[in-house]
Design a protein around this motif. Structure first.
Motif, PDB file in Angstrom:
ATOM      1  N   ALA A 124     -29.007  19.456  45.658  1.00  0.00           N
ATOM      2  CA  ALA A 124     -29.896  19.921  46.739  1.00  0.00           C
ATOM      3  C   ALA A 124     -29.772  21.420  46.964  1.00  0.00           C
ATOM      4  O   ALA A 124     -30.780  22.126  47.158  1.00  0.00           O
ATOM      5  CB  ALA A 124     -29.574  19.169  48.032  1.00  0.00           C
ATOM      6  N   LYS A 125     -28.556  21.937  46.947  1.00  0.00           N
ATOM      7  CA  LYS A 125     -28.370  23.349  47.265  1.00  0.00           C
ATOM      8  C   LYS A 125     -28.954  24.249  46.181  1.00  0.00           C
ATOM      9  O   LYS A 125     -29.541  25.302  46.481  1.00  0.00           O
ATOM     10  CB  LYS A 125     -26.873  23.643  47.465  1.00  0.00           C
ATOM     11  CG  LYS A 125     -26.319  23.018  48.732  1.00  0.00           C
ATOM     12  CD  LYS A 125     -27.000  23.614  49.956  1.00  0.00           C
ATOM     13  CE  LYS A 125     -26.703  22.829  51.205  1.00  0.00           C
ATOM     14  NZ  LYS A 125     -27.352  23.378  52.397  1.00  0.00           N
TER      15      LYS A 125
ATOM     16  N   GLN B  56     -32.589  21.998  52.453  1.00  0.00           N
ATOM     17  CA  GLN B  56     -31.705  21.786  53.603  1.00  0.00           C
ATOM     18  C   GLN B  56     -31.116  20.381  53.520  1.00  0.00           C
ATOM     19  O   GLN B  56     -31.803  19.440  53.110  1.00  0.00           O
ATOM     20  CB  GLN B  56     -32.478  21.910  54.909  1.00  0.00           C
ATOM     21  CG  GLN B  56     -32.699  23.342  55.375  1.00  0.00           C
ATOM     22  CD  GLN B  56     -33.357  23.344  56.737  1.00  0.00           C
ATOM     23  OE1 GLN B  56     -34.429  22.770  56.901  1.00  0.00           O
ATOM     24  NE2 GLN B  56     -32.734  24.000  57.692  1.00  0.00           N
ATOM     25  N   VAL B  57     -29.866  20.253  53.943  1.00  0.00           N
ATOM     26  CA  VAL B  57     -29.178  18.958  53.859  1.00  0.00           C
ATOM     27  C   VAL B  57     -28.645  18.576  55.234  1.00  0.00           C
ATOM     28  O   VAL B  57     -28.011  19.392  55.907  1.00  0.00           O
ATOM     29  CB  VAL B  57     -28.013  19.030  52.856  1.00  0.00           C
ATOM     30  CG1 VAL B  57     -27.206  17.723  52.882  1.00  0.00           C
ATOM     31  CG2 VAL B  57     -28.512  19.312  51.453  1.00  0.00           C
TER      32      VAL B  57
ATOM     33  N   PHE C  67     -36.101  12.363  58.275  1.00  0.00           N
ATOM     34  CA  PHE C  67     -35.684  13.474  57.404  1.00  0.00           C
ATOM     35  C   PHE C  67     -36.667  13.624  56.247  1.00  0.00           C
ATOM     36  O   PHE C  67     -37.036  14.741  55.857  1.00  0.00           O
ATOM     37  CB  PHE C  67     -34.274  13.240  56.858  1.00  0.00           C
ATOM     38  CG  PHE C  67     -33.222  13.007  57.915  1.00  0.00           C
ATOM     39  CD1 PHE C  67     -33.254  13.696  59.121  1.00  0.00           C
ATOM     40  CD2 PHE C  67     -32.208  12.088  57.705  1.00  0.00           C
ATOM     41  CE1 PHE C  67     -32.290  13.472  60.099  1.00  0.00           C
ATOM     42  CE2 PHE C  67     -31.238  11.868  58.665  1.00  0.00           C
ATOM     43  CZ  PHE C  67     -31.276  12.561  59.865  1.00  0.00           C
ATOM     44  N   GLN C  68     -37.080  12.489  55.696  1.00  0.00           N
ATOM     45  CA  GLN C  68     -38.028  12.519  54.584  1.00  0.00           C
ATOM     46  C   GLN C  68     -39.312  13.237  55.002  1.00  0.00           C
ATOM     47  O   GLN C  68     -39.808  14.114  54.294  1.00  0.00           O
ATOM     48  CB  GLN C  68     -38.348  11.084  54.136  1.00  0.00           C
ATOM     49  CG  GLN C  68     -39.296  10.987  52.952  1.00  0.00           C
ATOM     50  CD  GLN C  68     -39.612   9.539  52.571  1.00  0.00           C
ATOM     51  OE1 GLN C  68     -39.014   8.588  53.081  1.00  0.00           O
ATOM     52  NE2 GLN C  68     -40.564   9.377  51.663  1.00  0.00           N
ATOM     53  N   ALA C  69     -39.815  12.878  56.190  1.00  0.00           N
ATOM     54  CA  ALA C  69     -41.057  13.499  56.659  1.00  0.00           C
ATOM     55  C   ALA C  69     -40.861  14.984  56.986  1.00  0.00           C
ATOM     56  O   ALA C  69     -41.795  15.774  56.874  1.00  0.00           O
ATOM     57  CB  ALA C  69     -41.574  12.753  57.892  1.00  0.00           C
TER      58      ALA C  69
ATOM     59  N   GLU D 293     -33.176  16.875  52.904  1.00  0.00           N
ATOM     60  CA  GLU D 293     -32.451  15.884  52.107  1.00  0.00           C
ATOM     61  C   GLU D 293     -31.298  15.327  52.922  1.00  0.00           C
ATOM     62  O   GLU D 293     -30.670  16.057  53.691  1.00  0.00           O
ATOM     63  CB  GLU D 293     -31.983  16.513  50.807  1.00  0.00           C
ATOM     64  CG  GLU D 293     -33.186  17.072  50.049  1.00  0.00           C
ATOM     65  CD  GLU D 293     -33.089  17.037  48.551  1.00  0.00           C
ATOM     66  OE1 GLU D 293     -32.177  16.388  48.033  1.00  0.00           O
ATOM     67  OE2 GLU D 293     -33.951  17.677  47.924  1.00  0.00           O
ATOM     68  N   TRP D 294     -31.012  14.046  52.750  1.00  0.00           N
ATOM     69  CA  TRP D 294     -30.101  13.373  53.670  1.00  0.00           C
ATOM     70  C   TRP D 294     -28.927  12.725  52.938  1.00  0.00           C
ATOM     71  O   TRP D 294     -29.089  12.169  51.860  1.00  0.00           O
ATOM     72  CB  TRP D 294     -30.842  12.338  54.509  1.00  0.00           C
ATOM     73  CG  TRP D 294     -31.568  11.273  53.741  1.00  0.00           C
ATOM     74  CD1 TRP D 294     -31.118  10.032  53.415  1.00  0.00           C
ATOM     75  CD2 TRP D 294     -32.907  11.346  53.220  1.00  0.00           C
ATOM     76  NE1 TRP D 294     -32.075   9.323  52.734  1.00  0.00           N
ATOM     77  CE2 TRP D 294     -33.183  10.100  52.590  1.00  0.00           C
ATOM     78  CE3 TRP D 294     -33.904  12.332  53.211  1.00  0.00           C
ATOM     79  CZ2 TRP D 294     -34.399   9.828  51.968  1.00  0.00           C
ATOM     80  CZ3 TRP D 294     -35.114  12.061  52.580  1.00  0.00           C
ATOM     81  CH2 TRP D 294     -35.353  10.826  51.983  1.00  0.00           C
ATOM     82  N   CYS D 295     -27.776  12.822  53.592  1.00  0.00           N
ATOM     83  CA  CYS D 295     -26.563  12.201  53.072  1.00  0.00           C
ATOM     84  C   CYS D 295     -26.023  11.235  54.115  1.00  0.00           C
ATOM     85  O   CYS D 295     -25.585  11.666  55.187  1.00  0.00           O
ATOM     86  CB  CYS D 295     -25.512  13.271  52.766  1.00  0.00           C
ATOM     87  SG  CYS D 295     -23.923  12.536  52.321  1.00  0.00           S
TER      88      CYS D 295
END
Ligand code: SF4
Length: 451
Positions: free
Chosen positions: A41-42, A47-48, A60-62, A66-68
């Protein structure tokens, strides 16, 4: 395949292998692709967010973030038997081994990630390969906590926030417990349910404002509606496929639904997700039409209560299969993860999303959990319930004795075994084996006395 009550049919004369669905392998690939993408992602300038708890990922998707999901990464490491270095790092940092092993694993990952990226100290410790995997999580830009029903879960991201020097933004959703004490209270009904739903929905709108602030962009409502359209469809397919497994003997088991948790929990809402669950349902339909079953000699039908023992999934699946015991339903699979899709209004999804966040099975009273379990036992023709007493997850084990008493009063056999979500040291094979054997004997005895 019969469900004979004849005692001459031994449980483990020829240990059979469980016939797992092959369509779930695609889910494994989708999940791997998801993590591999997150690891870069970076490099891609994304953005995470690090988060825990309910499935707020469609937001987060909308928002283009990006999500962890911390728990999911902890479970992934444990399922791959790679949790050790992260857990030891967490313990070395000061988190005792009685702390939730999901949290201990992922906080260890946070320490490793910070060392590898923020502090730029690199990885030079033993077991470098495994540590490298744990430290591949991209550092967070901010945190969101959305955990219902567990005080550890609710504080987890605050600890991560401290680990990253208390400098990153942090948003938290606070959920009311569904106590169920009012006369009109019950599953999906009553004033408590209605007011709690509105209370959480208001916070979800606030979270969206927070995401707009973090991204500097207006929230993409159309993208959210689209994502929730796919998630709703995937959820419907999942439930339809689960219902097909009520058939005797069963074409697929609880272990196949365990393999499908990650996709429904945190993968993006898109056509791939729908195709995955359509594929699972199609394979089950095909098995039913061809007479293919999950266990070659299904003799017992069981339910499983509690969170999964991720280091032992394959071992447990085979152990029950060796005893001709089909585990068919469970709180973690059948009462979780977008499990009431009729609540989702695709044009205006926030309230239905908030309601699913409240429906986390750690957020209900034991009475409601017991009622849900008994409903599932009726649906699946269950004779015994296996309770996984999860050592470091008190939220999962809390209330299990009450639920077990409800099951016993309904005529079901019960057993408990000690284990853990992601720490294999709390688990003992011999205890599970002896208690399982005792419960199956009790089921045999009961059948004999009924004939
Ligand atoms: S203790 Fe259980 S419910 Fe709480 S954060 Fe850990 S795994 Fe989740």
């Amino acid at each position: 395949m019969s469900m004979s009550s004849e005692p001459s049919q031994t449980r483990s004369a020829t240990p059979p292998q469980i016939n797992r669905l092959t369509s779930t392998r695609l889910g494994g690939k989708l999940v791997k692709d998801y993590w591999d993408r997150l690891f870069t992602a970076k490099e891609r300038g994304a953005q995470v967010v690090w988060y825990n708890g309910a499935a707020v990922s469609p937001l987060f998707q909308a928002a283009g973030i990006e999500w962890c999901h911390g728990e999911a990464f902890g479970a992934r490491l444990a399922a791959m038997h790679l949790e050790g270095p992260a857990q030891r790092t967490g313990e070395d940092y000061g988190y005792i081994n009685e702390l939730c092993s999901y949290a201990r694993t992922t906080l260890g990952c946070a320490v490793l990630t910070k060392r590898a990226t923020v502090d730029d100290r690199g990885i030079s410790l033993p077991e470098a390969d495994q540590e490298a995997l744990a430290s591949r999580l991209p550092p967070p830009d901010f945190f969101v906590n959305a955990y219902a029903g567990c005080s550890t879960g609710q504080q987890w991201d605050e600890i991560s926030y401290r680990l990253f020097d208390k400098k990153l933004p942090f948003f938290k959703i606070s959920y009311p417990l569904l106590w169920g004490n009012k006369p009109d209270a019950g599953y999906l009904r009553g004033e408590e349910w209605e007011s709690a739903s509105r209370q959480v929905a208001r916070q979800v709108y606030k979270l969206i404002e927070f995401l707009e602030h973090q991204t500097g962009r207006p929230f993409d409502w159309e993208a959210l509606r689209e994502s929730m359209h796919y998630i709703k469809r995937a959820s419907q397919l999942r439930l339809e496929a689960m219902a097909l497994c009520r058939s005797k003997p069963a074409p697929a088991t609880f272990w196949d639904w365990i393999a499908s948790i990650a996709p429904i929990n945190f993968l993006p809402g898109n056509q791939d997700l729908v195709d995955y669950f359509a594929g699972v349902k199609a394979e089950i339909e095909q098995r039913l039409s061809e007479g293919v079953v999950a266990l070659p000699n299904e003799r017992y039908r069981l339910a499983f209560d509690g969170i999964m023992n991720w280091n032992k999934v394959g071992w447990l699946a085979n152990k029950f299969a060796e005893n001709n015991a089909a585990v068919l339903t469970g709180r973690y699979t059948h009462n979780s993860f977008w499990n009431e899709p009729q609540l989702i209004d695709e044009d205006d999804p926030i309230l239905g999303m908030a309601q699913h966040y409240l429906l986390c099975p750690f957020n209900h009273s034991a009475k409601v959990l017991g009622e849900l379990l008994l409903r599932e036992c009726e649906n699946y023709g269950i004779e015994g319930v296996v309770f996984h007493a999860t050592r470091t997850c008190r939220s999962a084990s809390n209330g299990q004795l009450i639920i077990a008493q409800m099951a016993q009063r309904a005529g079901l056999q019960t057993m408990f075994f000690e284990g853990d979500v992601a720490d294999a040291s709390f688990y003992k094979d011999a205890i599970l084996e002896s208690r399982l054997e005792a419960m199956l004997e009790a089921i045999d005895t009961r059948r004999m006395s009924a004939t």
